[in-house]
Design a protein around this motif. Sequence first.
Motif, mmCIF file in Angstrom:
data_model
loop_
_atom_site.group_PDB
_atom_site.id
_atom_site.type_symbol
_atom_site.label_atom_id
_atom_site.label_comp_id
_atom_site.label_asym_id
_atom_site.label_seq_id
_atom_site.Cartn_x
_atom_site.Cartn_y
_atom_site.Cartn_z
ATOM 1 N N VAL A 54 0.856 -1.192 0.000
ATOM 2 C CA VAL A 54 0.000 0.000 0.000
ATOM 3 C C VAL A 54 0.888 1.238 0.000
ATOM 4 O O VAL A 54 1.702 1.415 0.907
ATOM 5 C CB VAL A 54 -0.918 0.010 1.234
ATOM 6 C CG1 VAL A 54 -1.805 1.239 1.229
ATOM 7 C CG2 VAL A 54 -1.752 -1.259 1.279
ATOM 8 N N PRO A 55 0.787 2.128 -1.002
ATOM 9 C CA PRO A 55 1.633 3.326 -1.031
ATOM 10 C C PRO A 55 0.969 4.497 -0.306
ATOM 11 O O PRO A 55 -0.264 4.611 -0.240
ATOM 12 C CB PRO A 55 1.768 3.611 -2.525
ATOM 13 C CG PRO A 55 0.475 3.124 -3.106
ATOM 14 C CD PRO A 55 0.027 1.966 -2.262
ATOM 15 N N PHE A 56 1.791 5.375 0.251
ATOM 16 C CA PHE A 56 1.346 6.646 0.824
ATOM 17 C C PHE A 56 1.795 7.743 -0.132
ATOM 18 O O PHE A 56 2.994 8.026 -0.249
ATOM 19 C CB PHE A 56 1.953 6.867 2.205
ATOM 20 C CG PHE A 56 1.340 6.026 3.289
ATOM 21 C CD1 PHE A 56 0.254 6.479 4.010
ATOM 22 C CD2 PHE A 56 1.843 4.779 3.574
ATOM 23 C CE1 PHE A 56 -0.319 5.705 5.010
ATOM 24 C CE2 PHE A 56 1.293 3.996 4.564
ATOM 25 C CZ PHE A 56 0.195 4.459 5.292
ATOM 26 N N TYR A 57 0.837 8.347 -0.810
ATOM 27 C CA TYR A 57 1.169 9.390 -1.761
ATOM 28 C C TYR A 57 1.475 10.705 -1.038
ATOM 29 O O TYR A 57 1.394 10.798 0.197
ATOM 30 C CB TYR A 57 0.044 9.550 -2.774
ATOM 31 C CG TYR A 57 -0.122 8.337 -3.664
ATOM 32 C CD1 TYR A 57 0.861 7.986 -4.577
ATOM 33 C CD2 TYR A 57 -1.250 7.536 -3.563
ATOM 34 C CE1 TYR A 57 0.726 6.867 -5.390
ATOM 35 C CE2 TYR A 57 -1.397 6.406 -4.366
ATOM 36 C CZ TYR A 57 -0.400 6.082 -5.269
ATOM 37 O OH TYR A 57 -0.536 4.954 -6.055
ATOM 38 N N ALA A 58 1.797 11.739 -1.804
ATOM 39 C CA ALA A 58 2.285 12.993 -1.216
ATOM 40 C C ALA A 58 1.279 13.619 -0.259
ATOM 41 O O ALA A 58 1.660 14.259 0.724
ATOM 42 C CB ALA A 58 2.642 13.976 -2.335
ATOM 43 N N SER A 59 -0.011 13.460 -0.494
ATOM 44 C CA SER A 59 -1.025 14.075 0.371
ATOM 45 C C SER A 59 -1.320 13.257 1.622
ATOM 46 O O SER A 59 -2.126 13.682 2.448
ATOM 47 C CB SER A 59 -2.320 14.274 -0.417
ATOM 48 O OG SER A 59 -2.817 13.022 -0.880
ATOM 49 N N PRO A 86 6.476 6.566 0.681
ATOM 50 C CA PRO A 86 6.649 5.356 1.495
ATOM 51 C C PRO A 86 5.548 4.341 1.229
ATOM 52 O O PRO A 86 4.442 4.689 0.788
ATOM 53 C CB PRO A 86 6.592 5.889 2.927
ATOM 54 C CG PRO A 86 5.845 7.172 2.835
ATOM 55 C CD PRO A 86 6.153 7.745 1.497
ATOM 56 N N GLN A 87 5.850 3.086 1.492
ATOM 57 C CA GLN A 87 4.909 1.995 1.279
ATOM 58 C C GLN A 87 4.747 1.195 2.562
ATOM 59 O O GLN A 87 5.701 1.030 3.330
ATOM 60 C CB GLN A 87 5.389 1.072 0.159
ATOM 61 C CG GLN A 87 5.442 1.725 -1.203
ATOM 62 C CD GLN A 87 5.936 0.772 -2.272
ATOM 63 O OE1 GLN A 87 6.446 -0.305 -1.966
ATOM 64 N NE2 GLN A 87 5.799 1.166 -3.530
ATOM 65 N N LEU A 88 3.554 0.691 2.783
ATOM 66 C CA LEU A 88 3.247 -0.123 3.947
ATOM 67 C C LEU A 88 3.313 -1.586 3.535
ATOM 68 O O LEU A 88 2.534 -2.038 2.695
ATOM 69 C CB LEU A 88 1.850 0.221 4.488
ATOM 70 C CG LEU A 88 1.538 -0.212 5.919
ATOM 71 C CD1 LEU A 88 2.500 0.434 6.890
ATOM 72 C CD2 LEU A 88 0.096 0.140 6.275
ATOM 73 N N VAL A 89 4.260 -2.329 4.102
ATOM 74 C CA VAL A 89 4.534 -3.710 3.730
ATOM 75 C C VAL A 89 4.225 -4.601 4.932
ATOM 76 O O VAL A 89 4.664 -4.317 6.054
ATOM 77 C CB VAL A 89 5.995 -3.897 3.289
ATOM 78 C CG1 VAL A 89 6.251 -5.335 2.872
ATOM 79 C CG2 VAL A 89 6.314 -2.945 2.136
ATOM 80 N N ARG A 90 3.504 -5.669 4.697
ATOM 81 C CA ARG A 90 3.156 -6.599 5.763
ATOM 82 C C ARG A 90 4.090 -7.803 5.730
ATOM 83 O O ARG A 90 4.245 -8.454 4.708
ATOM 84 C CB ARG A 90 1.707 -7.069 5.619
ATOM 85 C CG ARG A 90 1.252 -7.983 6.760
ATOM 86 C CD ARG A 90 -0.202 -8.335 6.637
ATOM 87 N NE ARG A 90 -0.633 -9.189 7.739
ATOM 88 C CZ ARG A 90 -1.888 -9.629 7.895
ATOM 89 N NH1 ARG A 90 -2.827 -9.289 7.021
ATOM 90 N NH2 ARG A 90 -2.201 -10.388 8.928
ATOM 91 N N TRP A 148 5.571 -2.980 8.146
ATOM 92 C CA TRP A 148 6.819 -2.249 7.981
ATOM 93 C C TRP A 148 6.602 -1.098 7.002
ATOM 94 O O TRP A 148 5.844 -1.229 6.038
ATOM 95 C CB TRP A 148 7.926 -3.155 7.451
ATOM 96 C CG TRP A 148 8.283 -4.268 8.377
ATOM 97 C CD1 TRP A 148 7.537 -5.388 8.641
ATOM 98 C CD2 TRP A 148 9.462 -4.395 9.151
ATOM 99 N NE1 TRP A 148 8.175 -6.205 9.525
ATOM 100 C CE2 TRP A 148 9.374 -5.626 9.861
ATOM 101 C CE3 TRP A 148 10.606 -3.614 9.317
ATOM 102 C CZ2 TRP A 148 10.369 -6.062 10.725
ATOM 103 C CZ3 TRP A 148 11.608 -4.061 10.159
ATOM 104 C CH2 TRP A 148 11.481 -5.267 10.866
ATOM 105 N N LEU A 149 7.287 0.004 7.283
ATOM 106 C CA LEU A 149 7.206 1.169 6.401
ATOM 107 C C LEU A 149 8.494 1.231 5.578
ATOM 108 O O LEU A 149 9.573 1.468 6.118
ATOM 109 C CB LEU A 149 7.026 2.454 7.213
ATOM 110 C CG LEU A 149 6.688 3.708 6.399
ATOM 111 C CD1 LEU A 149 5.296 3.583 5.790
ATOM 112 C CD2 LEU A 149 6.782 4.949 7.269
ATOM 113 N N HIS A 150 8.357 1.000 4.274
ATOM 114 C CA HIS A 150 9.504 1.025 3.357
ATOM 115 C C HIS A 150 9.479 2.315 2.542
ATOM 116 O O HIS A 150 8.425 2.682 1.993
ATOM 117 C CB HIS A 150 9.466 -0.174 2.414
ATOM 118 C CG HIS A 150 9.771 -1.472 3.097
ATOM 119 N ND1 HIS A 150 9.929 -2.658 2.404
ATOM 120 C CD2 HIS A 150 9.968 -1.777 4.407
ATOM 121 C CE1 HIS A 150 10.195 -3.623 3.256
ATOM 122 N NE2 HIS A 150 10.223 -3.115 4.473
#
Length: 462
Positions: free
Chosen positions: A95-100, A141-145, A151-153
């Motif tokens: 799951v990605p976290f975009y700029a906003s 950043p991406q949320l990795v399980r 984990w935040l990559h």
Amino acid sequence: MCQGESLTALEKLTHATESSPHPIMPLTDLAPDIPAMFRRAAINAALGSARAFFSSLKTWRARKQKHEAKHTKKRKKRPFRERPPVPPRSWNKSVPFYASLWHERHTHGIVLKVWTGSCWSWLKVHILGRELPDGYAMGSPQLVRKGDRWWLHTPIEKTFETPAKSGEQLTTAQTRLCAVDLNLDKHLAVCSVQTVDGTILATSFIGNGTAVSGCRKQLLGRIARNRSQTGLIAENEQDNADLWAKIRHVDEQIAHLVSARIVQFASEHKTSILVFEHLGNLQPEKGTYSRRSNSKRAYWMKGRMFRYATYKAWHAGGIITCRVNPRNTSRECHRCHAAVIRYNQGHPVEGYTSGAALCLCPQCQMRDHADRNASIRVGQRLIERTQEPLKEKPHARSQRAKRESKDSGVGISQDAKRQMGPSIPAARRGDHANGHGTAQGRRRRMGASFPDIASQLRVHFE
């Protein structure tokens, strides 16, 4: 179809709207409340995977068509054995976290916008990690399980200019290239840095291949003994799973360590080209099960070293990788290209002993380590590619102009015509520069180690 048009078309197929109340593949059947940005992120990830697959398939078809177009009369045409790419059987994206969705990132913290199940909330998270290297930029950043933890990559990227092709770079005499000779035992890799004009700058002997080969052969011998004691292997079940896993992990670790050392050595000497031999037709040795399997897996590890070094060199600063024909690279002298004598210290200096450590050229009296000589020849073979157009025969008109008339009655031998030497003096270049790092002009006992040889790779086995 562009990215925006593809996203719109897939949203119509997966998301219910007033204009399309009954989509063909509704994502709400999988999860009733999916935020729009997560839905679009999943669609973009699917588009990226599909385009990557079709790009690989197109490349494979082009290689197959090129292979089938080759047809020589001298030898039988070989079948194209490369397997086509297949779509992934399991598909798992992060799951990605975009700029906003994130801000206030610091060395030890970041603020993320998360979905609590009923509303969006900002959450400050404590993070651990190294500082960002110079020249790199952070991505989203991406949320990795991983198991029961998240984990935040954070991906990082580095922008650099695309380097010129090898043919263009080799036209400059000061271009540096790092030639690598991969072996099975003793030294896993021998690297030599040289310039296009023939100056040898540095050499590095990497790895302790004897320890790696011995550890693998010992584990394979244990597997063979276990199989002989049981007498059968269960169907659809991996026998000796722990031993096989240890063999794979050791080979993977050694391939990564050696490839990293190769790229590090090339980067330290500011090389722009990495040269390997094209080893594709190696056959395992005959003998016991452990001996044959050990040779086969050693060949596989050499292929991994090349693949890992290729992408590591590119990301290290745009170092491109090339491969050359390995024919007689260990049997030719890097100075005069004559056949060498290969022998071990303390043995008679005669013949050619495969795998021996030392070599001697009877024509120019070159004495060197056999693997170092082979690595230098690998680099010279790439340089010789750019000189091939200079070796073309002159046009027929110029040949007739210089041809002796038939009425003279005197035939001129080819030896008499060649008294002036070869047409291209640079073809016998070798180490004529005799500059820093060359072996000419100084005597060294063959048992002594070179000062520029790096320390061997230490491998610890449990």
